[in-house]
Design an enzyme around this catalytic site. Sequence first.
Site, PDB file in Angstrom:
ATOM      1  N   LYS A 185      75.116  71.863  25.648  1.00  0.00           N
ATOM      2  CA  LYS A 185      75.751  72.760  24.671  1.00  0.00           C
ATOM      3  C   LYS A 185      77.071  72.161  24.188  1.00  0.00           C
ATOM      4  O   LYS A 185      77.792  71.550  24.955  1.00  0.00           O
ATOM      5  CB  LYS A 185      76.028  74.115  25.299  1.00  0.00           C
ATOM      6  CG  LYS A 185      76.843  75.013  24.390  1.00  0.00           C
ATOM      7  CD  LYS A 185      77.064  76.390  24.960  1.00  0.00           C
ATOM      8  CE  LYS A 185      77.832  77.227  23.973  1.00  0.00           C
ATOM      9  NZ  LYS A 185      79.232  77.426  24.324  1.00  0.00           N
ATOM     10  N   PHE A 201      77.809  83.422  13.839  1.00  0.00           N
ATOM     11  CA  PHE A 201      76.652  84.156  13.310  1.00  0.00           C
ATOM     12  C   PHE A 201      76.926  85.649  13.408  1.00  0.00           C
ATOM     13  O   PHE A 201      77.160  86.171  14.502  1.00  0.00           O
ATOM     14  CB  PHE A 201      75.369  83.773  14.061  1.00  0.00           C
ATOM     15  CG  PHE A 201      74.939  82.383  13.730  1.00  0.00           C
ATOM     16  CD1 PHE A 201      74.047  82.154  12.702  1.00  0.00           C
ATOM     17  CD2 PHE A 201      75.487  81.301  14.391  1.00  0.00           C
ATOM     18  CE1 PHE A 201      73.682  80.869  12.346  1.00  0.00           C
ATOM     19  CE2 PHE A 201      75.134  80.004  14.054  1.00  0.00           C
ATOM     20  CZ  PHE A 201      74.226  79.789  13.027  1.00  0.00           C
ATOM     21  N   HIS A 203      82.100  76.331  19.636  1.00  0.00           N
ATOM     22  CA  HIS A 203      82.714  77.310  20.521  1.00  0.00           C
ATOM     23  C   HIS A 203      83.285  78.480  19.718  1.00  0.00           C
ATOM     24  O   HIS A 203      84.327  79.040  20.038  1.00  0.00           O
ATOM     25  CB  HIS A 203      83.828  76.618  21.332  1.00  0.00           C
ATOM     26  CG  HIS A 203      84.131  77.260  22.646  1.00  0.00           C
ATOM     27  ND1 HIS A 203      84.947  78.350  22.765  1.00  0.00           N
ATOM     28  CD2 HIS A 203      83.730  76.963  23.887  1.00  0.00           C
ATOM     29  CE1 HIS A 203      85.050  78.687  24.033  1.00  0.00           C
ATOM     30  NE2 HIS A 203      84.318  77.862  24.743  1.00  0.00           N
ATOM     31  N   ASP A 220      75.006  78.124  17.752  1.00  0.00           N
ATOM     32  CA  ASP A 220      75.848  79.332  17.758  1.00  0.00           C
ATOM     33  C   ASP A 220      77.135  79.042  17.016  1.00  0.00           C
ATOM     34  O   ASP A 220      77.311  77.950  16.476  1.00  0.00           O
ATOM     35  CB  ASP A 220      76.091  79.863  19.187  1.00  0.00           C
ATOM     36  CG  ASP A 220      77.143  79.080  19.965  1.00  0.00           C
ATOM     37  OD1 ASP A 220      77.882  78.264  19.372  1.00  0.00           O
ATOM     38  OD2 ASP A 220      77.240  79.293  21.183  1.00  0.00           O
TER      39      ASP A 220
HETATM   40  C1  LIG Z   1      85.713  85.080  25.840  1.00  0.00           C
HETATM   41  C2  LIG Z   1      84.819  83.892  25.602  1.00  0.00           C
HETATM   42  C3  LIG Z   1      84.620  83.002  26.648  1.00  0.00           C
HETATM   43  C4  LIG Z   1      83.811  81.889  26.464  1.00  0.00           C
HETATM   44  N1  LIG Z   1      83.621  81.019  27.512  1.00  0.00           N
HETATM   45  C5  LIG Z   1      82.795  79.951  27.344  1.00  0.00           C
HETATM   46  C6  LIG Z   1      82.555  79.045  28.429  1.00  0.00           C
HETATM   47  O1  LIG Z   1      83.099  79.197  29.519  1.00  0.00           O
HETATM   48  N2  LIG Z   1      81.718  78.002  28.194  1.00  0.00           N
HETATM   49  C7  LIG Z   1      81.121  77.800  26.977  1.00  0.00           C
HETATM   50  O2  LIG Z   1      80.350  76.834  26.810  1.00  0.00           O
HETATM   51  N3  LIG Z   1      81.336  78.631  25.947  1.00  0.00           N
HETATM   52  C8  LIG Z   1      82.156  79.700  26.114  1.00  0.00           C
HETATM   53  N4  LIG Z   1      82.388  80.549  25.041  1.00  0.00           N
HETATM   54  C9  LIG Z   1      81.810  80.241  23.723  1.00  0.00           C
HETATM   55  C10 LIG Z   1      80.488  80.929  23.562  1.00  0.00           C
HETATM   56  O3  LIG Z   1      79.569  80.465  24.519  1.00  0.00           O
HETATM   57  C11 LIG Z   1      79.897  80.691  22.187  1.00  0.00           C
HETATM   58  O4  LIG Z   1      79.765  79.292  21.933  1.00  0.00           O
HETATM   59  C12 LIG Z   1      80.684  81.289  21.044  1.00  0.00           C
HETATM   60  O5  LIG Z   1      81.282  82.525  21.428  1.00  0.00           O
HETATM   61  C13 LIG Z   1      79.751  81.512  19.871  1.00  0.00           C
HETATM   62  O6  LIG Z   1      80.456  81.904  18.733  1.00  0.00           O
HETATM   63  P1  LIG Z   1      80.570  83.435  18.257  1.00  0.00           P
HETATM   64  O7  LIG Z   1      81.419  84.153  19.260  1.00  0.00           O
HETATM   65  O8  LIG Z   1      81.220  83.290  16.917  1.00  0.00           O
HETATM   66  O9  LIG Z   1      79.168  84.008  18.164  1.00  0.00           O
HETATM   67  C14 LIG Z   1      83.191  81.672  25.206  1.00  0.00           C
HETATM   68  C15 LIG Z   1      83.389  82.582  24.157  1.00  0.00           C
HETATM   69  C16 LIG Z   1      84.207  83.684  24.337  1.00  0.00           C
HETATM   70  C17 LIG Z   1      84.386  84.644  23.176  1.00  0.00           C
END
Ligand SMILES: Cc1cc2nc3c(=O)[nH]c(=O)nc-3n(C[C@H](O)[C@H](O)[C@H](O)COP(=O)(O)O)c2cc1C
Length: 233
Positions: A96, A153, A120, A150
């Site tokens: 990812k 979206f 992210h 992601d």
């Molecule tokens: C509070 C929070 C914590 C996250 N922690 C991680 C993480 O530890 N590892 C990771 O790969 N992505 C993490 N993400 C990213 C999400 O996996 C994802 O890629 C992202 O939220 C997608 O975009 P969107 O929120 O616009 O749908 C995090 C996102 C948020 C909002």
Amino acid sequence: VASNRENERRAGFAVPLRPSGMLLADGLLHPRWLLGNVGYTLLRSGMPRFENLTAQRGQPIIARPSAPDHRAGRDALAWPDMQWLRDTWPGRLVLKGLLHPGDVARAHALGADGVILSNHGGRQLDHAIAPMAVLPAAVRAAKSMDVMVDSGFRRGTDVLKALALGAKLVFVGRPMMYGAAVGGQAGVARALAILRREIDIAMALCGCSTVSQIDAGLLIDNAAPADRALTPQ
Ligand SMILES: Cc1cc2nc3c(=O)[nH]c(=O)nc-3n(C[C@H](O)[C@H](O)[C@H](O)COP(=O)(O)O)c2cc1C
């Protein structure tokens, strides 16, 4: 490595949370949340702890600032480690956070089963490209491997566009988190229901009754001359 989140610093947010007058006032001004969430957790299992976010396992969620946590040298992770993972783990392996078609080709070459294109949610690095923009090239580079995506979206039509561009799956992050923050499990169910309904409507209006019918034929190439913009069906 941790990213440079100025908005979080401005809002006084840090991990672990710093005890402050604002945090105290925020808690006192939201008594239902304070009792229902913090009180309930304290009674059931004591002070909430981060179990796996930092190098120091079980760190309390509220603490005085300590030395910066370099996350156990995570910045040292590189492609040889992915190769080691592949050689060690016989199950499905998905990488990812890729954004470059060249990296997708590399993931395919080392034997990954899939990739998730992600910036992210746009929160890690300003100027990072949107995964949607690299999707067609990434799908070509992936060959037999599944490409998922992601970041940003929000509408059913966003999901449809990604599937039409060749994504196998679209993940959604914050909308579900906002649902949980506002309405707990019911809030997440509501957020899912909204997205599902939008996808249903968009599919019907595009003449698709099954997901397998969503393909590049639904798309217009804005860069192509008008008479050649529609992909032949
Ligand atoms: C509070 C929070 C914590 C996250 N922690 C991680 C993480 O530890 N590892 C990771 O790969 N992505 C993490 N993400 C990213 C999400 O996996 C994802 O890629 C992202 O939220 C997608 O975009 P969107 O929120 O616009 O749908 C995090 C996102 C948020 C909002």
